[in-house]
Design a protein around this motif. Structure first.
Motif, PDB file in Angstrom:
ATOM      1  N   GLY A  98      34.910  34.290  30.067  1.00 48.14           N
ATOM      2  CA  GLY A  98      34.039  34.374  30.907  1.00 48.14           C
ATOM      3  C   GLY A  98      34.739  33.880  32.471  1.00 48.14           C
ATOM      4  N   ILE A  99      35.857  32.779  32.390  1.00 55.35           N
ATOM      5  CA  ILE A  99      36.200  32.350  33.395  1.00 55.35           C
ATOM      6  C   ILE A  99      37.295  33.422  33.746  1.00 55.35           C
ATOM      7  N   GLY A 100      37.941  34.388  32.933  1.00 55.52           N
ATOM      8  CA  GLY A 100      39.281  35.615  33.501  1.00 55.52           C
ATOM      9  C   GLY A 100      38.316  36.695  33.242  1.00 55.52           C
ATOM     10  N   THR A 101      37.589  37.146  32.769  1.00 52.91           N
ATOM     11  CA  THR A 101      36.980  38.415  33.554  1.00 52.91           C
ATOM     12  C   THR A 101      36.551  38.608  35.169  1.00 52.91           C
ATOM     13  N   MET A 102      35.813  37.042  35.059  1.00 51.67           N
ATOM     14  CA  MET A 102      35.325  37.198  36.664  1.00 51.67           C
ATOM     15  C   MET A 102      36.667  37.019  38.037  1.00 51.67           C
ATOM     16  N   ALA A 103      37.894  36.387  37.136  1.00 54.85           N
ATOM     17  CA  ALA A 103      38.767  36.155  37.867  1.00 54.85           C
ATOM     18  C   ALA A 103      39.392  37.240  37.717  1.00 54.85           C
ATOM     19  N   ILE A 104      39.315  38.231  37.233  1.00 49.63           N
ATOM     20  CA  ILE A 104      40.333  39.450  36.642  1.00 49.63           C
ATOM     21  C   ILE A 104      39.758  39.805  38.630  1.00 49.63           C
ATOM     22  N   GLN A 105      38.320  40.559  38.189  1.00 49.64           N
ATOM     23  CA  GLN A 105      37.818  41.620  39.453  1.00 49.64           C
ATOM     24  C   GLN A 105      37.613  40.881  40.733  1.00 49.64           C
ATOM     25  N   LEU A 106      37.659  39.516  40.608  1.00 54.36           N
ATOM     26  CA  LEU A 106      38.206  39.031  42.256  1.00 54.36           C
ATOM     27  C   LEU A 106      39.196  38.695  43.370  1.00 54.36           C
ATOM     28  N   GLY A 107      40.087  38.596  41.858  1.00 54.14           N
ATOM     29  CA  GLY A 107      41.011  39.137  42.248  1.00 54.14           C
ATOM     30  C   GLY A 107      41.690  40.801  42.769  1.00 54.14           C
ATOM     31  N   LYS A 108      40.914  41.757  41.831  1.00 56.04           N
ATOM     32  CA  LYS A 108      41.391  42.738  42.479  1.00 56.04           C
ATOM     33  C   LYS A 108      40.721  42.948  43.661  1.00 56.04           C
ATOM     34  N   ARG A 168      47.649  40.994  43.126  1.00 53.19           N
ATOM     35  CA  ARG A 168      47.756  41.877  41.672  1.00 53.19           C
ATOM     36  C   ARG A 168      47.376  40.979  40.613  1.00 53.19           C
ATOM     37  N   VAL A 169      47.207  41.088  39.419  1.00 51.28           N
ATOM     38  CA  VAL A 169      46.452  40.642  38.537  1.00 51.28           C
ATOM     39  C   VAL A 169      46.952  40.734  37.368  1.00 51.28           C
ATOM     40  N   ALA A 170      47.842  39.534  36.827  1.00 53.54           N
ATOM     41  CA  ALA A 170      48.513  39.643  35.042  1.00 53.54           C
ATOM     42  C   ALA A 170      47.522  38.384  34.222  1.00 53.54           C
ATOM     43  N   VAL A 171      47.555  39.325  33.319  1.00 55.84           N
ATOM     44  CA  VAL A 171      46.344  38.732  32.721  1.00 55.84           C
ATOM     45  C   VAL A 171      46.954  37.882  30.947  1.00 55.84           C
ATOM     46  N   THR A 172      46.992  36.688  30.520  1.00 59.12           N
ATOM     47  CA  THR A 172      47.502  36.569  28.842  1.00 59.12           C
ATOM     48  C   THR A 172      46.063  36.451  28.285  1.00 59.12           C
ATOM     49  N   ALA A 173      46.269  37.182  26.687  1.00 56.59           N
ATOM     50  CA  ALA A 173      45.490  37.361  26.069  1.00 56.59           C
ATOM     51  C   ALA A 173      45.346  37.816  24.849  1.00 56.59           C
ATOM     52  N   GLY A 174      45.277  37.594  23.452  1.00 57.49           N
ATOM     53  CA  GLY A 174      45.025  37.019  22.085  1.00 57.49           C
ATOM     54  C   GLY A 174      45.518  38.325  21.604  1.00 57.49           C
ATOM     55  N   SER A 175      44.623  39.256  21.852  1.00 60.20           N
ATOM     56  CA  SER A 175      44.788  40.905  20.956  1.00 60.20           C
ATOM     57  C   SER A 175      44.738  41.663  21.791  1.00 60.20           C
ATOM     58  N   GLY A 207      40.333  46.271  35.237  1.00 63.46           N
ATOM     59  CA  GLY A 207      40.780  46.105  36.622  1.00 63.46           C
ATOM     60  C   GLY A 207      43.023  45.846  36.253  1.00 63.46           C
ATOM     61  N   ALA A 208      42.784  44.081  35.222  1.00 64.52           N
ATOM     62  CA  ALA A 208      43.745  43.683  35.473  1.00 64.52           C
ATOM     63  C   ALA A 208      45.230  44.519  35.648  1.00 64.52           C
ATOM     64  N   ASP A 209      45.941  44.347  36.767  1.00 63.37           N
ATOM     65  CA  ASP A 209      47.500  45.111  36.141  1.00 63.37           C
ATOM     66  C   ASP A 209      48.650  44.735  35.590  1.00 63.37           C
ATOM     67  N   LEU A 251      29.788  41.018  47.074  1.00 60.33           N
ATOM     68  CA  LEU A 251      30.692  42.255  46.233  1.00 60.33           C
ATOM     69  C   LEU A 251      29.819  42.501  44.626  1.00 60.33           C
ATOM     70  N   ILE A 252      29.256  40.990  44.102  1.00 60.71           N
ATOM     71  CA  ILE A 252      28.433  41.563  42.668  1.00 60.71           C
ATOM     72  C   ILE A 252      27.378  43.300  43.516  1.00 60.71           C
ATOM     73  N   ALA A 253      26.196  43.102  43.794  1.00 62.88           N
ATOM     74  CA  ALA A 253      25.568  43.430  44.717  1.00 62.88           C
ATOM     75  C   ALA A 253      25.891  45.250  45.049  1.00 62.88           C
ATOM     76  N   GLY A 254      27.821  44.994  45.469  1.00 61.91           N
ATOM     77  CA  GLY A 254      28.009  46.547  45.847  1.00 61.91           C
ATOM     78  C   GLY A 254      28.655  46.876  44.596  1.00 61.91           C
ATOM     79  N   GLY A 255      28.735  46.473  43.599  1.00 61.19           N
ATOM     80  CA  GLY A 255      29.328  47.107  42.453  1.00 61.19           C
ATOM     81  C   GLY A 255      30.543  47.337  42.273  1.00 61.19           C
ATOM     82  N   ARG A 256      31.231  45.922  42.786  1.00 64.18           N
ATOM     83  CA  ARG A 256      32.753  45.795  43.146  1.00 64.18           C
ATOM     84  C   ARG A 256      32.914  44.077  41.946  1.00 64.18           C
TER      85      ARG A 256
END
Length: 331
Positions: free
Chosen positions: A151-161, A166-173, A184-186, A286-291
């Motif tokens: 949940g934190i990660g999905t919000m951080a990706i979007q706000l970063g973009k 430029r957004v990098a992420v780690t995940a397990g699959s 939007g993760a790059d 940003l949420i209201a605008g769909g970003r």
């Protein structure tokens, strides 16, 4: 009313739906009839007996909710009975009613229904306060988010973009990384198969990440410092990988780096109110605008919170798991 109680710490089965006294709104508080609440890792820690509510907070789990105001406490202005809201809580979201300080209330963002809104306050406040108010992420910088599919990660990706990072992420699959890419993760890093330090250096021509948002803690501390760029900022918000680690001060000094560690739940009311106000100003448009959008994986009945915790423990979800009231009315 009914609430999820924890008679004894333990596994998901420790969560018991029981009849409890109704809360009474105090000075500067409102009473909210809960339409939905969201499940967070902090709730799991509370269930296990490792994360008690701060003094004066509700004993029931739940750090965010949505619903309708049904009563106003003394000294409340600017809100009315019947208003649809979502709220940041110190506890009590896993209940049919909860008393909320007015500084922690948010109106529903335009276009977001009442149930989905329950998954926004905690993640929005956590990400905005740490990544922007503390670490000061700027356009053109690189943000590394550990646990990108959370949940934190999905919000951080979007706000970063949204702010031009430029957004990098780690995940397990691969599936989770694909979902991060959709948001939007790059830079996509499978932490089970790849070394995130090497990958972030490769993707940034050796520079490293300007800001790292970390939910892991001790296990990643040394490698996070190695992954930082010069003048980089590491924001630690979780301890899933342990509480005690060794910090190489020489490496940190060499990068003129900074390490911060924060939690949201126990902050004073004034600090929480300032964060909520900043989220309303910067994130809600940003949420209201769909970003930026809420990422909801599943909804589970509130009385069946134990099942939601089992799903969280399995860890195959992406985004938030919500607990909905028995007959939620959608806005």
């Amino acid at each position: 009313m009914h609430a999820i109680t924890i008679p004894e710490p333990g596994g998901p089965e420790a969560l018991v739906w029981a009849e409890v006294p109704d809360p009474v709104p105090g000075e500067g508080e409102v009473l909210v009839e809960v339409a939905a609440a969201a499940v967070n890792r902090a709730d799991v820690l509370q269930r296990q007996g490792f994360y008690d509510p701060p003094p004066g907070a509700s004993p029931y789990p739940g750090l965010e909710c949505s619903g309708r105001i049904t009563a106003l406490g003394p000294g409340v202005s600017g809100w009315a009975v019947g208003d649809e809201v979502c709220a940041l809580l110190s506890g009590g979201g896993y209940a049919e009613k909860v008393a909320v300080p007015v500084g922690q209330l948010l109106p529903l963002p335009d276009g977001i229904d009442l149930v989905t809104a329950a998954g926004l306050p905690e993640v929005a406040c956590t990400v905005w306060s740490n990544v922007f108010m503390v670490a000061h992420l700027r356009p053109g910088e690189t943000l590394l988010v550990h646990g990108g599919s959370s949940g934190i990660g999905t919000m951080a990706i979007q706000l970063g973009k949204a702010v031009g990072a430029r957004v990098a992420v780690t995940a397990g699959s691969a599936d989770k990384l694909a979902r991060c890419a959709e948001l939007g993760a790059d830079i996509l890093i499978d932490y089970r198969e790849q070394d995130f330090v090497e990958e972030i250096r490769r993707a940034t021509d050796g520079a490293g990440a300007d800001v790292i948002l970390d939910i892991v803690g001790a296990k990643y501390l040394d490698r996070n410092v190695k992954a930082l760029a010069v003048n980089g900022r590491l924001a630690v918000i979780g301890m899933q990988g342990g509480a005690k680690g060794e910090l190489n001060l020489a490496a940190l000094l060499g990068k003129r780096g900074a390490v911060t560690a924060t939690s949201l739940r126990a902050r004073p009311l004034g600090e929480k109110a300032a964060i909520v106000a900043a989220v309303r100003e910067h994130v809600w448009p940003l949420i209201a605008g769909g970003r930026v959008r809420a990422v909801v994986d599943q909804e589970v009945p509130l009385a069946e919170a134990a099942e939601a915790h089992r799903l969280l423990d399995v860890g195959t979800h992406v985004g938030k798991i919500l607990l909905r009231a028995s007959a939620p009315a959608r806005g």
